[in-house]
Design an enzyme around this catalytic site. Structure first.
Site, short mmCIF file in Angstrom:
data_model
loop_
_atom_site.label_atom_id
_atom_site.label_comp_id
_atom_site.label_asym_id
_atom_site.label_seq_id
_atom_site.Cartn_x
_atom_site.Cartn_y
_atom_site.Cartn_z
N VAL B 142 0.85 -1.20 0.00
CA VAL B 142 0.00 0.00 0.00
C VAL B 142 0.88 1.24 0.00
O VAL B 142 0.59 2.23 -0.67
CB VAL B 142 -0.93 0.01 1.23
CG1 VAL B 142 -1.87 1.21 1.15
CG2 VAL B 142 -1.74 -1.26 1.31
N GLU B 160 4.44 5.39 7.37
CA GLU B 160 4.71 4.58 8.56
C GLU B 160 4.14 3.20 8.25
O GLU B 160 2.91 3.02 8.25
CB GLU B 160 4.03 5.19 9.78
CG GLU B 160 4.57 6.56 10.17
CD GLU B 160 5.87 6.48 10.98
OE1 GLU B 160 6.11 5.44 11.61
OE2 GLU B 160 6.65 7.45 10.94
N CYS B 194 2.05 -2.13 15.24
CA CYS B 194 3.09 -2.20 14.21
C CYS B 194 4.49 -2.40 14.80
O CYS B 194 5.39 -2.90 14.12
CB CYS B 194 3.06 -0.94 13.34
SG CYS B 194 3.07 0.59 14.29
#
Lengths: 419, 419
Positions: B142, B160, B194
């Site tokens: 993405v 990020e 994450c």
């Protein structure tokens, strides 16, 4: 390029970057220790400067040494390996770089690639860890191609592109000084400078005065026949020469206008009463032609600037500081210089870069080092002192939450909401 | 998400960012005056912090408030207008943001766009002046799409992303402390973080010791039946639940492994003897499963890490500081934490961001403000004092060059070439 200009832009400025880096690198490289909160009081918190890996530097033809070495110095300082692609347009420099660099730099870590446009496209299919590109005129479209190629590998980029750098001259100024400073910036390297003043905005009144002053200045600089002056450059190639020649049919030629195809000579030229729709206002000039576009006043000049792509630099000339500050305040550009041209990039302490179509990222001095380093946030905690951590572990309770809050919160200092 | 966890990440950490910004903004915003050379001694040289313009912030579903609010704080602080696209996955938060934000922020300058994947693709066709994207698992691809869209407009980006964050546990450590800290980082928000430790690297011996310690930590945290604990989260959606469940057939389930599709519950799970080719090692896990991959020693762990895309965080646990430093020194990652997990991002003074596939750019604290401001190099010179400039004008002479060099040059301090 006249040798004085080359000496200044290609050698002195590079040496400055080199010395600046050598003088400060041990400090720039160090782990930077940062403020901690109550929870991390006993820990080591710092920013580690890591290299990216393999950096690709693509340099243009207008300052082929400076625009290759400047970034290279920073890339090496930051610990990267580098692939350098000098411009294929300046064949002598290209050969010099390809032959000389391997004699000085470790071949396992540094390489020179000589490539034309098609080959560069293929080079960009490879994965690099950073790409640093400096373009010349028409570079926004090339910039897009580079960034799109970089996007395939999520490679960070710095793009030093270009634009039409406006130069607003207010009615209150020392006209002769302005004329000299603007002429110097415009005609240096026969106008082939990404930060050259591209066009002037001023009132009709000021245009009259400026034309006289510019005429005198051109003669002071290059004599009555600039074609014979050893201090005035030539256009880099046929294609660019022809492109520039076509731009001359804009407004009216008041100074210069002579050309010589054999020498690729275009005289230091000033065009008056230029219209926004004229050919010369449709692209970055990148040659020794200075169009003057009359505007009513400063507000109109600012609107003119703001209705166009954001340039690499905005120039303003005024004896009135408020005017200079207004233009700075109400416009957006890569950089800015009041009452002179080009000079802001000779300070290694100022960041140099574009915004919007004029580019992405910044460098010079410490900013080059920072461009090529990854700032890695690091925390090194104690293996023991587990009691301090107990508060954050489940099972959760209101009491634990209260204490965790107290141990890690950043308090608002002062109550005032006005800054 | 258990409310304690939400309080901590979505509220406390956001408040910290807000307070840090409010406390320091007047200082960050100021023009930064810089060192000058001889020629510019009498001038004003400074860095002006300009906004970019219109910023797009795209937030993910795992910390849906924090990951849009923290960038938003910095974007507003830097003077930008903002378009926010909250995650379409967390419908309640999406609606909350869409309805509430317009009550608090000027509708002319701030907007919320609710959009699915297809609509977001169309949103990205517009020109923004900055794009800030935080993704979740599978985000490198993405990220590429976002950067490619940004490239069309030369829009700078911060991405990020994510990755498989390795967690090396050396043989010299306090096993119970390590187990707690790793379990906390892995199972917080049911693993949907994450920067969570994605997998453990340790010796066979250490795996033996870690297992009972992890079992104990899990019981301490969530009780004998974690499904009944109010402090353990659930998986966000059916698709992610099935994806994570499929990873369970890797190595052998040593702890946990139970699932309940109705509740989207996956037990805090530890997999032993996982092989690099196992499903759990092919993608970022983003769930409450901790695989342990056995390695012979630290060197093998470092080689393992370096053979893979660079992650967002690297964790190393050892009582021996040298081991921690070796791992830090010989690997590359967005951030690093020794002897704990997640904690490095709670310090607003440390930059937070990825490298390579894990991302581009950094933020938190001042770094957020810097991300959203354009650092404009400015020089404001005197309209007079023209004599100082005479040296640089043509006609060029050797004498002028000598004087020019003397006034412009940066001297090398000291002779030693060793830093």
């Amino acid at each position: 390029q006249p040798s004085f200009e080359a000496e200044f832009s290609e050698i002195i400025l590079c040496k400055n970057e080199l010395h600046e880096t050598l003088n400060n690198l041990s400090r720039w490289m160090k782990d930077e220790y940062v403020d901690k909160n109550t929870a991390t009081r006993w820990d080591s918190a710092f920013i580690r400067k890591d290299p990216y890996g393999v950096v690709l530097i693509i340099a243009p033809w207008n300052y082929p040494i400076n625009l290759l070495l400047g970034p290279l110095i920073g890339a090496i300082a930051a610990g990267n390996c580098v692939v350098v692609k000098p411009s294929e347009v300046t064949k002598n420099i290209e050969r010099l770089v390809a032959e000389a660099l391997p004699s000085y730099l470790d071949k396992d870590c540094f390489a020179v690639v000589t490539a034309g446009v098609q080959e560069t496209t293929r080079l960009l299919e490879n994965k690099f860890d950073y790409i640093f590109f400096t373009g010349t005129s028409r570079s926004p479209s090339v910039g897009r191609i580079i960034m799109t190629a970089a996007a395939k590998h999520l490679t960070p980029v710095t793009l030093e592109l270009g634009g039409k750098n406006p130069c607003y001259v207010s009615d209150t100024c020392d006209v002769q000084n302005v004329a000299r400073r603007v002429a110097w910036g415009r005609f240096f390297n026969a106008g082939q400078t990404c930060i050259a003043p591209d066009y002037v905005l001023c009132s009709l009144e000021m245009q009259e005065k400026l034309l006289l002053a510019l005429s005198k200045t051109v003669t002071d600089f290059y004599g009555s026949n600039p074609q014979k002056s050893p201090d005035f450059g030539r256009i880099v190639g046929e294609k660019h020469f022809q492109r520039l020649q076509e731009l001359l049919c804009s407004g009216q030629v008041v100074i210069g206008g002579q050309t010589d195809e054999k020498e690729r000579y275009i005289a230091p030229t000033v065009l008056a009463d230029v219209h926004p729709s004229d050919p010369i206002m449709q692209e970055e000039i990148f040659g020794p032609i200075l169009p003057i576009v009359p505007v009513a006043n400063m507000d109109e000049a600012i609107d003119f600037i703001n209705s166009r792509e954001r340039p690499l630099v905005v120039y303003v000339f005024s004896s009135n500081d408020k005017v200079v500050n207004q233009v700075l305040e109400r416009t957006s550009s890569g950089g800015f210089c009041g009452n002179d041209t080009l000079m802001h990039v000779t300070l290694t302490s100022l960041p140099f870069g574009g915004i919007g179509s004029s580019g992405l990222g910044m460098y010079h001095g410490k900013f080059t080092f920072n461009t090529f380093t990854h700032h890695r946030g690091c925390l090194h905690r104690n293996m023991g002192l587990e009691a301090l951590n107990a508060l954050r572990y489940p099972p959760y309770s209101q009491q634990k939450l209260g204490v965790v809050w107290a141990a890690s919160e950043v308090k608002r200092k002062g109550a005032c909401t006005l800054l």
